[in-house]
Design an enzyme around this catalytic site. Structure first.
Site, PDB file in Angstrom:
ATOM      1  N   LYS A 198      -4.940  -6.852  -0.177  1.00 24.14           N
ATOM      2  CA  LYS A 198      -4.053  -6.932   0.983  1.00 24.14           C
ATOM      3  C   LYS A 198      -4.285  -5.760   1.941  1.00 24.14           C
ATOM      4  O   LYS A 198      -4.573  -5.951   3.122  1.00 24.14           O
ATOM      5  CB  LYS A 198      -2.589  -6.984   0.523  1.00 24.14           C
ATOM      6  CG  LYS A 198      -2.296  -8.192  -0.370  1.00 24.14           C
ATOM      7  CD  LYS A 198      -0.888  -8.192  -0.915  1.00 24.14           C
ATOM      8  CE  LYS A 198      -0.635  -7.120  -1.950  1.00 24.14           C
ATOM      9  NZ  LYS A 198      -1.413  -7.300  -3.198  1.00 24.14           N
ATOM     10  N   THR A 199      -4.167  -4.548   1.397  1.00 21.51           N
ATOM     11  CA  THR A 199      -4.369  -3.365   2.237  1.00 21.51           C
ATOM     12  C   THR A 199      -5.826  -3.301   2.700  1.00 21.51           C
ATOM     13  O   THR A 199      -6.100  -2.974   3.866  1.00 21.51           O
ATOM     14  CB  THR A 199      -3.976  -2.095   1.452  1.00 21.51           C
ATOM     15  OG1 THR A 199      -2.577  -2.170   1.178  1.00 21.51           O
ATOM     16  CG2 THR A 199      -4.261  -0.837   2.231  1.00 21.51           C
ATOM     17  N   THR A 200      -6.740  -3.648   1.798  1.00 15.98           N
ATOM     18  CA  THR A 200      -8.159  -3.671   2.176  1.00 15.98           C
ATOM     19  C   THR A 200      -8.374  -4.589   3.375  1.00 15.98           C
ATOM     20  O   THR A 200      -9.123  -4.252   4.302  1.00 15.98           O
ATOM     21  CB  THR A 200      -9.005  -4.204   0.989  1.00 15.98           C
ATOM     22  OG1 THR A 200      -8.549  -3.604  -0.210  1.00 15.98           O
ATOM     23  CG2 THR A 200     -10.470  -3.905   1.178  1.00 15.98           C
ATOM     24  N   LYS A 237      -5.391  -8.213  -5.619  1.00 16.72           N
ATOM     25  CA  LYS A 237      -5.923  -7.056  -4.894  1.00 16.72           C
ATOM     26  C   LYS A 237      -6.607  -7.506  -3.605  1.00 16.72           C
ATOM     27  O   LYS A 237      -7.339  -8.502  -3.625  1.00 16.72           O
ATOM     28  CB  LYS A 237      -6.943  -6.334  -5.769  1.00 16.72           C
ATOM     29  CG  LYS A 237      -7.709  -5.231  -5.036  1.00 16.72           C
ATOM     30  CD  LYS A 237      -8.638  -4.489  -5.959  1.00 16.72           C
ATOM     31  CE  LYS A 237      -9.668  -3.673  -5.195  1.00 16.72           C
ATOM     32  NZ  LYS A 237      -9.077  -2.636  -4.340  1.00 16.72           N
ATOM     33  N   GLU A 243       2.266  -2.232   3.550  1.00 13.73           N
ATOM     34  CA  GLU A 243       3.348  -2.277   2.556  1.00 13.73           C
ATOM     35  C   GLU A 243       4.731  -2.428   3.193  1.00 13.73           C
ATOM     36  O   GLU A 243       5.741  -2.037   2.617  1.00 13.73           O
ATOM     37  CB  GLU A 243       3.353  -1.045   1.620  1.00 13.73           C
ATOM     38  CG  GLU A 243       1.999  -0.519   1.162  1.00 13.73           C
ATOM     39  CD  GLU A 243       1.185  -1.497   0.302  1.00 13.73           C
ATOM     40  OE1 GLU A 243       1.735  -2.538  -0.097  1.00 13.73           O
ATOM     41  OE2 GLU A 243       0.006  -1.207   0.050  1.00 13.73           O
ATOM     42  N   ASN A 269       0.005 -11.406  -5.048  1.00 17.86           N
ATOM     43  CA  ASN A 269      -0.078 -10.404  -6.120  1.00 17.86           C
ATOM     44  C   ASN A 269      -1.490  -9.891  -6.395  1.00 17.86           C
ATOM     45  O   ASN A 269      -1.675  -9.002  -7.221  1.00 17.86           O
ATOM     46  CB  ASN A 269       0.477 -10.998  -7.418  1.00 17.86           C
ATOM     47  CG  ASN A 269       1.964 -11.269  -7.302  1.00 17.86           C
ATOM     48  OD1 ASN A 269       2.655 -10.602  -6.514  1.00 17.86           O
ATOM     49  ND2 ASN A 269       2.456 -12.238  -8.036  1.00 17.86           N
ATOM     50  N   ARG A 271     -12.577  -3.395  12.302  1.00 16.50           N
ATOM     51  CA  ARG A 271     -13.144  -4.363  13.234  1.00 16.50           C
ATOM     52  C   ARG A 271     -12.702  -4.053  14.668  1.00 16.50           C
ATOM     53  O   ARG A 271     -13.508  -4.021  15.593  1.00 16.50           O
ATOM     54  CB  ARG A 271     -12.624  -5.740  12.813  1.00 16.50           C
ATOM     55  CG  ARG A 271     -13.356  -6.893  13.361  1.00 16.50           C
ATOM     56  CD  ARG A 271     -12.801  -8.149  12.735  1.00 16.50           C
ATOM     57  NE  ARG A 271     -13.601  -8.612  11.633  1.00 16.50           N
ATOM     58  CZ  ARG A 271     -13.325  -9.715  10.932  1.00 16.50           C
ATOM     59  NH1 ARG A 271     -12.251 -10.419  11.197  1.00 16.50           N
ATOM     60  NH2 ARG A 271     -14.123 -10.091   9.953  1.00 16.50           N
ATOM     61  N   PHE A 321       8.389   7.991  -2.571  1.00 20.48           N
ATOM     62  CA  PHE A 321       9.593   7.212  -2.798  1.00 20.48           C
ATOM     63  C   PHE A 321      10.241   7.544  -4.132  1.00 20.48           C
ATOM     64  O   PHE A 321       9.568   7.775  -5.121  1.00 20.48           O
ATOM     65  CB  PHE A 321       9.254   5.719  -2.803  1.00 20.48           C
ATOM     66  CG  PHE A 321       9.602   5.076  -1.513  1.00 20.48           C
ATOM     67  CD1 PHE A 321      10.927   4.860  -1.190  1.00 20.48           C
ATOM     68  CD2 PHE A 321       8.623   4.725  -0.617  1.00 20.48           C
ATOM     69  CE1 PHE A 321      11.270   4.280   0.010  1.00 20.48           C
ATOM     70  CE2 PHE A 321       8.944   4.146   0.586  1.00 20.48           C
ATOM     71  CZ  PHE A 321      10.273   3.920   0.897  1.00 20.48           C
ATOM     72  N   TRP A 365      12.448   5.241  -5.015  1.00 22.59           N
ATOM     73  CA  TRP A 365      12.850   3.854  -5.215  1.00 22.59           C
ATOM     74  C   TRP A 365      14.351   3.767  -5.456  1.00 22.59           C
ATOM     75  O   TRP A 365      15.058   4.765  -5.459  1.00 22.59           O
ATOM     76  CB  TRP A 365      12.063   3.158  -6.330  1.00 22.59           C
ATOM     77  CG  TRP A 365      10.631   2.999  -5.924  1.00 22.59           C
ATOM     78  CD1 TRP A 365       9.580   3.748  -6.345  1.00 22.59           C
ATOM     79  CD2 TRP A 365      10.112   2.088  -4.948  1.00 22.59           C
ATOM     80  NE1 TRP A 365       8.436   3.342  -5.710  1.00 22.59           N
ATOM     81  CE2 TRP A 365       8.730   2.325  -4.856  1.00 22.59           C
ATOM     82  CE3 TRP A 365      10.675   1.079  -4.159  1.00 22.59           C
ATOM     83  CZ2 TRP A 365       7.899   1.606  -4.006  1.00 22.59           C
ATOM     84  CZ3 TRP A 365       9.844   0.360  -3.313  1.00 22.59           C
ATOM     85  CH2 TRP A 365       8.485   0.623  -3.239  1.00 22.59           C
TER      86      TRP A 365
END
Ligand code: ATP
Ligand code: MG
Length: 200
Positions: free
Chosen positions: A45-47, A43, A132, A41, A55, A95, A97
Site C-alpha cells: 500500500k505505502t509502496t 504488503k 496510513e 491486508n 512518478r 503513537f 494507540w
C-alpha cells in the site's frame, strides 16, 4: 484448424481488443485530479503511494507527503524525496494507540492534519499522499466529515492517495480509484525480519 487460420483468428481477436481499448480511451473526456485509495491486508500500500509520488516528481509535479503513525523512523522514501523538494509532514511523537493516551495521540495526528489541510487547499500542489490515513479515521483521531470536506473542496486538478488497512466505506465510495491489496503470503509469517530498502 491449420496454423495460418489459427494465426488469423488470433490477429482478429487482438485487433478487436485493441479497437475496444482505443474506443474507451477516446471516450474518456473528463480531466480532474483523482482520489485513490490503496487498502487491504497485503504488503504494497505505502509502496504504491510512494510509487505514485516518484512518478509525479519525475514529471516535475509538486507533491506533499503526510505520514501518520510512522514518524521518527528511518525512511528510505523520505531520505530520497526530501532531496527532491518534497515536504514531509510526520508525527513528532510515536503513537501510544488507544490503550494509553488518546489525547496525546489525537494531538499528534491533528498537528500533521493541519499541515495536510493547507496542502489540500493549495492550487500549487499536484499530489498529496496521506500515508496510513485510514487508521486516523478508524481511531477517531481525525474526523471523517472534516476529511471528506477537505477532499471534496480540494483544487480540481489535485490528486490524493490514501493508504491503510480497512478504509472507511465512505472514503471508498468517494474515491475514483480503489485497490485492495490482498495478503497471499508475507515473509514476516515465516520469521523473516523486516528489511531495509524493502520494508522501510
Ligand atoms: P509497504 O510499506 O511495504 O508497502 P503496506 O503499506 O502495504 O506495506 P502496512 O500495513 O503499512 O503495509 O505495514 C507496513 C509494514 O508491515 C511493512 O514493513 C510491511 O512489509 C509489513 N507488512 C505489510 N503487510 C504485512 C502482512 N500481511 N504481514 C506482515 N507484515 C506486513
Ligand atoms: Mg503502509
Amino acid at each position: 484448424m491449420n496454423n495460418i487460420a489459427k494465426e488469423q483468428r488470433y490477429k482478429q481477436r487482438q485487433e478487436k481488443i485493441k479497437n475496444n481499448i482505443d474506443k474507451r480511451v477516446g471516450e474518456a473526456q473528463t480531466e480532474k485530479g483523482l482520489l485513490i485509495v490503496i487498502t487491504g491486508n497485503g504488503k504494497g500500500k505505502t509502496t504504491s503511494g510512494f510509487g505514485t509520488v516518484a512518478r509525479a516528481v519525475g514529471h516535475g509535479l509538486n507533491c506533499v507527503v503526510a505520514q501518520f503513525i510512522k514518524g521518527t523512523w528511518d525512511c528510505g522514501e523520505r531520505n530520497l524525496l526530501e532531496g527532491h523538494g518534497v515536504p514531509f509532514y510526520v508525527m513528532k511523537t510515536g503513537f501510544t494507540w488507544n490503550t494509553q493516551d488518546k489525547t496525546a495521540d489525537t494531538e499528534a495526528a491533528q498537528r500533521v492534519w493541519q499541515d495536510c489541510k493547507k496542502s489540500l487547499s493549495d492550487e500549487s500542489i499536484d499530489l498529496v499522499l496521506l500515508d496510513e490515513m485510514t487508521y486516523m479515521v478508524t481511531y477517531g483521531y481525525i474526523d471523517l466529515e472534516e476529511l471528506k470536506t477537505a477532499l471534496m473542496n480540494r483544487p480540481k486538478m489535485q490528486s490524493v492517495v490514501i493508504t491503510g488497512r480497512a478504509a472507511h466505506r465512505e472514503l471508498i465510495e468517494m474515491a475514483d480509484t480503489v485497490s485492495e491489496v490482498r495478503n497471499v503470503k508475507h515473509a514476516f509469517d515465516s520469521g523473516v525480519k523486516a528489511l531495509k530498502g524493502i520494508d522501510w
